[in-house]
Design a protein around this motif. Structure first.
Motif, short mmCIF file in Angstrom:
data_model
loop_
_atom_site.label_atom_id
_atom_site.label_comp_id
_atom_site.label_asym_id
_atom_site.label_seq_id
_atom_site.Cartn_x
_atom_site.Cartn_y
_atom_site.Cartn_z
N ARG A 182 0.91 -1.21 0.02
CA ARG A 182 0.00 -0.33 0.15
C ARG A 182 0.84 1.22 0.06
O ARG A 182 0.40 2.28 -0.65
N SER A 183 2.01 1.11 0.81
CA SER A 183 3.02 2.43 0.69
C SER A 183 3.50 2.42 -0.84
O SER A 183 3.54 3.54 -1.28
N GLU A 184 3.77 1.39 -1.36
CA GLU A 184 4.67 1.46 -2.54
C GLU A 184 3.31 2.06 -3.66
O GLU A 184 3.70 2.81 -4.35
N ARG A 192 0.23 7.48 -11.80
CA ARG A 192 -0.49 6.25 -12.32
C ARG A 192 0.01 5.13 -11.53
O ARG A 192 0.61 5.07 -10.61
N LEU A 193 -0.61 3.98 -11.84
CA LEU A 193 -0.21 2.87 -10.84
C LEU A 193 0.02 1.63 -11.67
O LEU A 193 -0.89 0.74 -11.86
N GLY A 205 6.26 -2.12 -9.08
CA GLY A 205 4.75 -2.44 -8.91
C GLY A 205 4.68 -3.90 -9.35
O GLY A 205 3.64 -4.27 -9.85
N LEU A 206 5.78 -4.82 -9.19
CA LEU A 206 5.47 -6.15 -9.37
C LEU A 206 5.54 -7.10 -8.22
O LEU A 206 6.58 -7.05 -7.60
N PHE A 207 4.56 -7.71 -7.86
CA PHE A 207 4.36 -8.31 -6.54
C PHE A 207 4.01 -9.89 -6.95
O PHE A 207 3.10 -10.08 -7.62
#
Length: 258
Positions: free
Chosen positions: A41-43, A53-54, A195-197
């Motif tokens: 969430r912080s990222e 953008r996300l 943004g890669l998890f």
């Protein structure tokens, strides 16, 4: 004095309440897959603020749909004693603390030398710029369970209070969830790039295959990235990455899975 006593009691009640909150959240994870972590969430907020953008990729997959090769590679790279310890590797923490103390001492010496050089340049009437501080290279001794505890609930700040809370959550995770579930949650939420998890998103992004089909060397390359994914994603074929992946691949056969 009575007011101070009441304050102490209220603080104790708040502390106990916080631990019960964490315990209830962890107990819920026995049946519900956590869809996000505090770190994620912080990222997400950071990306929104910086880029407006996300870019985000994550897909939860069950443990059975994650290659055993990846599980072995991550354990070999991040926490060789994962199946034996109770959540914390005290010897590893002690060694990491000693190495960090040495790194801090080296950085202090370098900064003192730079400051003397800047002062000498100033006294010689030469144009001088403020020396750039040398930061110590900090290493960690955290286990997979500790990393999960931090990512799930805590901020990245470094303090004794936060570390103590990390230990408490770590022991809760070990007691309530067990090793197999801990590894499943970790592999589905750990960062593998901007943004890669999660293992599924990482396998698809870097190798165009599902996490279940990762081979040994592919898994080892993903494991190498974990300490600094944002840095390594920009040089996935560097000599260091290749050499480190080969080392991890050689260790994977001896890894015991939970």
């Amino acid at each position: 004095m009575a007011a101070f006593g009441r304050l102490v009691v209220l603080l104790l009640i708040a502390a106990v309440g916080l631990q019960l909150y964490f315990l209830c959240r962890i107990a819920l994870m026995t049946v519900v897959d956590p869809q996000s972590t505090t770190f994620q969430r912080s990222e997400a907020w950071r990306l929104l603020v910086q880029t407006q953008r996300l870019p985000w990729r994550q897909q939860w997959v069950a443990s059975e749909r994650i290659s055993n090769q990846l599980k072995r590679a991550v354990i070999a790279s991040e926490d060789a004693g994962f199946v034996e310890h109770s959540g914390v590797e005290w010897d590893a923490l002690e060694k990491a603390w000693e190495r960090n103390q040495l790194a801090q001492a080296r950085a202090d010496r370098q900064n003192e030398r730079l400051e003397r050089q800047a002062a000498n340049a100033k006294s010689a009437a030469a144009p001088a710029t403020a020396p750039r501080k040398v930061a110590p290279k900090v290493v960690g001794g955290s286990t997979i369970t500790q990393q999960l505890a931090k990512n799930l609930f805590l901020s990245p700040e470094r303090s004794f209070v936060r570390k103590g809370q990390e230990f408490a959550i770590t022991f809760m995770l070990e007691s309530v969830l067990g090793k197999r579930r801990i590894l499943e949650i970790y592999l589905n939420n750990v960062e593998w790039g901007e943004g890669l998890f999660g293992a599924e998103a990482a396998a698809q992004h870097y190798f165009r295959v599902p996490a279940a089909q990762l081979g040994g060397l592919q898994a080892a390359r993903l494991a190498v990235m974990l300490p600094a994914p944002k840095r390594f994603e920009k040089r996935v074929n560097s000599p260091y990455m290749n050499a480190r992946a080969s080392t991890i691949a050689a260790r994977m056969g001896a890894v015991e899975l939970p």
